[in-house]
Design a protein around this motif. Structure first.
Motif, PDB file in Angstrom:
ATOM      1  N   GLY A  80      17.573  10.991 -56.618  1.00  0.00           N
ATOM      2  CA  GLY A  80      16.161  10.648 -56.854  1.00  0.00           C
ATOM      3  C   GLY A  80      15.839  10.495 -58.217  1.00  0.00           C
ATOM      4  N   VAL A  81      14.585  10.605 -58.456  1.00  0.00           N
ATOM      5  CA  VAL A  81      13.970  10.246 -59.649  1.00  0.00           C
ATOM      6  C   VAL A  81      14.324  11.479 -60.964  1.00  0.00           C
ATOM      7  CG1 VAL A  81      12.055   9.700 -61.432  1.00  0.00           C
ATOM      8  CG2 VAL A  81      12.212   8.598 -58.895  1.00  0.00           C
ATOM      9  N   LEU A  92      12.447   8.707 -67.245  1.00  0.00           N
ATOM     10  CA  LEU A  92      12.342   7.952 -66.246  1.00  0.00           C
ATOM     11  C   LEU A  92      10.997   7.713 -65.836  1.00  0.00           C
ATOM     12  CD1 LEU A  92      15.216   8.089 -63.673  1.00  0.00           C
ATOM     13  CD2 LEU A  92      14.904   6.309 -65.164  1.00  0.00           C
ATOM     14  N   ARG A  93      10.143   6.552 -65.955  1.00  0.00           N
ATOM     15  CA  ARG A  93       9.221   6.034 -65.479  1.00  0.00           C
ATOM     16  C   ARG A  93       9.019   5.199 -64.122  1.00  0.00           C
ATOM     17  NH1 ARG A  93       6.109   2.558 -69.007  1.00  0.00           N
ATOM     18  NH2 ARG A  93       7.655   2.764 -70.628  1.00  0.00           N
ATOM     19  N   HIS A 103      14.851   7.419 -53.752  1.00  0.00           N
ATOM     20  CA  HIS A 103      13.681   8.273 -54.304  1.00  0.00           C
ATOM     21  C   HIS A 103      13.763   9.417 -52.762  1.00  0.00           C
ATOM     22  CE1 HIS A 103       9.331   9.324 -53.385  1.00  0.00           C
ATOM     23  NE2 HIS A 103       9.536   9.542 -54.820  1.00  0.00           N
ATOM     24  N   ILE A 104      13.414  10.440 -53.540  1.00  0.00           N
ATOM     25  CA  ILE A 104      13.492  11.606 -52.624  1.00  0.00           C
ATOM     26  C   ILE A 104      11.725  11.829 -52.329  1.00  0.00           C
ATOM     27  CG2 ILE A 104      13.721  14.339 -52.116  1.00  0.00           C
ATOM     28  CD1 ILE A 104      16.213  13.769 -54.207  1.00  0.00           C
ATOM     29  N   ILE A 114       6.902  10.000 -63.421  1.00  0.00           N
ATOM     30  CA  ILE A 114       7.348  10.085 -64.602  1.00  0.00           C
ATOM     31  C   ILE A 114       8.201  11.472 -64.744  1.00  0.00           C
ATOM     32  CG2 ILE A 114       5.498  11.035 -65.681  1.00  0.00           C
ATOM     33  CD1 ILE A 114       6.341   9.640 -68.279  1.00  0.00           C
ATOM     34  N   VAL A 115       9.466  11.435 -65.045  1.00  0.00           N
ATOM     35  CA  VAL A 115      10.337  12.705 -65.535  1.00  0.00           C
ATOM     36  C   VAL A 115      11.007  12.409 -66.518  1.00  0.00           C
ATOM     37  CG1 VAL A 115      12.468  13.782 -64.482  1.00  0.00           C
ATOM     38  CG2 VAL A 115      10.917  12.505 -62.903  1.00  0.00           C
TER      39      VAL A 115
END
Length: 158
Positions: A80-81, A92-93, A103-104, A114-115
């Motif tokens: 996932g992200v 990560l954007r 992706h989860i 965004i992470v």
């Protein structure tokens, strides 16, 4: 594209950073500060539907304090992200989460994300995760602001 709600908070990013630092200044507890910071961001940023923290625990990310719909409880590193950002230790954007391989989907309404990895003294402690129901919601200005927010959070734990 930095967008803030008009809810009585100062609306420029510099003032918001000062407010965030003040909010976290009297406490060193990671859960308490994550709870207040997630609420602060959720109620100041426009077009977000989830703001929260995942903390590294036994080699996976476990949900921490957040604002939004119920979340996935655990996310493996590299998946996932959130897991990808945590493993790479890079922001990560994602403009369109449906185009992100692996992706989860914890909230079906989320369209972009965004992470920001949270690293203290060289060690990964978790991630700050923000979702939006709007495709391509987050830009370089948001990334810069949120990187500063993440730094304020990390500093509050020292």
């Amino acid at each position: 594209m930095f967008e803030v709600k008009n809810d009585g908070y100062e609306s420029d990013s510099g003032s918001l950073l000062l407010q965030a630092a003040a909010l976290l200044s009297d406490c060193r507890d990671r859960v308490a500060n994550a709870a207040n910071l997630s609420a602060f961001l959720f109620y100041t940023m426009e077009n977000v539907n989830w703001v929260g923290f995942y903390f590294l625990h036994d080699g996976q990310l476990l949900v921490g304090p957040f604002q939004g719909k119920p979340a996935c409880v655990s996310i493996p590193l590299g998946q996932g992200v959130c897991g990808t950002a945590a493993e790479s230790r890079k922001v990560l954007r994602v403009a369109d989460v449906h185009a992100f391989a692996g992706h989860i989907a914890c909230d079906a309404d989320s369209r972009s994300e965004i992470v920001l990895p949270l690293v203290s003294e060289g060690k990964l402690i978790g991630v700050l995760d923000i979702d939006s129901p709007v495709t391509n919601r987050f830009d370089e200005t948001d990334e810069s602001f949120l990187t500063s927010i993440a730094e304020i959070y990390i500093a509050s734990l020292a």
